[in-house]
Motif scaffolding. Structure first.
Motif, PDB file in Angstrom:
ATOM      1  N   GLU A 113       0.823  -1.204   0.000  1.00 57.37           N
ATOM      2  CA  GLU A 113       0.000   0.000   0.000  1.00 57.37           C
ATOM      3  C   GLU A 113       0.862   1.262   0.000  1.00 57.37           C
ATOM      4  OE1 GLU A 113      -3.587   2.298   0.218  1.00 57.37           O
ATOM      5  OE2 GLU A 113      -3.104   0.267  -0.458  1.00 57.37           O
ATOM      6  N   VAL A 133      -4.313   6.510  -0.786  1.00 54.23           N
ATOM      7  CA  VAL A 133      -3.380   5.670  -0.029  1.00 54.23           C
ATOM      8  C   VAL A 133      -3.875   5.590   1.413  1.00 54.23           C
ATOM      9  CG1 VAL A 133      -1.014   5.432   0.816  1.00 54.23           C
ATOM     10  CG2 VAL A 133      -1.431   6.295  -1.502  1.00 54.23           C
ATOM     11  N   CYS A 185       2.033   5.424  -2.778  1.00 54.97           N
ATOM     12  CA  CYS A 185       2.268   6.840  -2.499  1.00 54.97           C
ATOM     13  C   CYS A 185       3.146   7.444  -3.586  1.00 54.97           C
ATOM     14  CB  CYS A 185       2.930   7.006  -1.130  1.00 54.97           C
ATOM     15  SG  CYS A 185       3.347   8.720  -0.730  1.00 54.97           S
TER      16      CYS A 185
END
Length: 377
Positions: free
Chosen positions: A9, A83, A13
């Protein structure tokens, strides 16, 4: 979410040059830097950065209004999913708090913190790190304030607050429970107990009253009292909650879990509700119903009389209980007293945990600066 999935995850970004996520965080969490540390295996370092910037990071990572702050301003969210930084933050801060032992240092200066909620705890952690001998006074049995007594456990599990409590004691901070103050005893605390300074962060525990006929009836409660005192109204009842903030959602979902039919009555369209979209969604998922663009007029034996704001027609909505949740206020005022500083909802009015943490931390800094200028030893 497990570590590997969190790392995946984090790779979503974009490390944006202007850091819109960071700029939208009330306490200025350095989100891109934290993500970079996480990706480079510096987990405890990232946890330390989170804690020193926001001592309430553990709970903020669970209950902040993310849609209005970090995630709501993530560039990824423009065309897809933002995010999930809160999940990354929660993993890092929990690991840090569980693995790092806090040390008790002393500069031989005594200070008091009145209020053991998020603002008071944030200020206490800051002052303790500076070496102060800190004592927290609170009128509850345990520390945590609104975190423990105002937010239902289905939204914030108590083990998170217990972990913060453990770190408070580990830091050498003392806690005086069931300590009730009035304006005079609060003013005299500094001199009577020989403290060099006092940080007051007593929150907003008094309900704002609804000025309509019938509010004094036995079947009428105020939301904050209902949550704080774990009032059981029974089950199988028809319950109307007045208000549409996050506290109102907590109240409605709690009443629903007690086995009741629950309706939220709100004076505007639902899109203008103060509660976050996430909390409204959870309330709907729990089976809470909504009646919008209505104004409460009078509470009767049969229920509550509401007025349709568009047609200006009044009607009786039959119900067993009414719970009023239209905000809170503080019992104290901010006073200019030598050596006294103020934080939390006492300063801002009812606000988010992250803003309480920010004002608690900043007020603690002002107290520290004040004592350093005075050369108190």
């Amino acid at each position: 979410m497990k570590k590997q999935k969190l790392l995946e995850e984090s790779k979503r970004c974009l490390k944006c040059k202007n850091h819109p996520c960071q700029k939208s965080c009330p306490i200025g969490t350095k989100i891109p830097d934290i993500i970079d540390m996480f990706q480079n295996g510096k987990e405890l370092e990232a946890g330390k950065e989170l804690f020193e910037n926001n001592p309430m990071s553990l709970v903020c990572s669970l209950i902040c209004p993310f849609e209005k702050q970090c995630m709501g301003n993530c560039v990824r969210g423009i065309k897809g999913e933002s995010v999930n930084f809160p999940a990354i933050e929660n993993y890092l801060i929990e690991k840090y708090l569980k693995e790092i032992e806090f040390k008790n240092i002393s500069n031989n200066k005594k200070v008091a913190v009145v209020g053991g909620g998020p603002g008071g705890l944030s200020g206490a952690f800051y002052l303790s790190k500076k070496g102060y001998d800190v004592t927290i006074y609170d009128d509850h049995e345990k520390m945590g304030g609104m975190l423990r007594y105002g937010i239902p456990s289905f939204r914030l599990t108590r083990d998170n607050i217990d972990l913060l409590e453990k770190k408070i004691y580990e830091s050498g901070i003392k806690f005086k429970k069931n300590m009730v103050f009035n304006e005079n005893t609060l003013r005299n605390l500094k001199t009577e107990k020989n403290y060099q300074g006092v940080l007051v962060s007593t929150g907003a525990w008094l309900p704002k009253e609804l000025d309509i006929e019938g509010v004094e009836r036995k079947n009428v409660y105020y939301g904050i009292d209902y949550l704080k005192n774990n009032i059981d109204i029974g089950k199988g009842k028809k319950v109307v909650v007045i208000g549409a903030g996050n506290v109102a959602m907590d109240v409605a979902r709690t009443a629903k879990r007690q086995g009741n039919n629950v309706l939220i009555a709100y004076r505007k369209k639902l899109e203008f509700a103060p509660a976050t979209k996430a909390e409204i969604k959870e309330a709907i998922k729990d089976g809470v119903e909504f009646l919008t663009e209505v104004t409460p007029i009078k509470i009767t034996d049969e229920g509550i009389i509401l007025e349709d704001n568009n047609e200006k027609k009044r009607f009786l909505y039959e119900c067993d209980n009414i719970i009023i949740s239209v905000s809170q206020k503080s019992q104290f005022n901010v006073e200019k007293l030598d050596g006294y500083f103020y934080g939390g909802d006492l300063v801002t009015g009812p606000e988010t945990v992250v803003k309480a943490s920010l004002t608690g931390r900043e007020s603690a800094k002002l107290l520290d600066d004040y004592l350093n200028r005075k050369g108190v030893s």
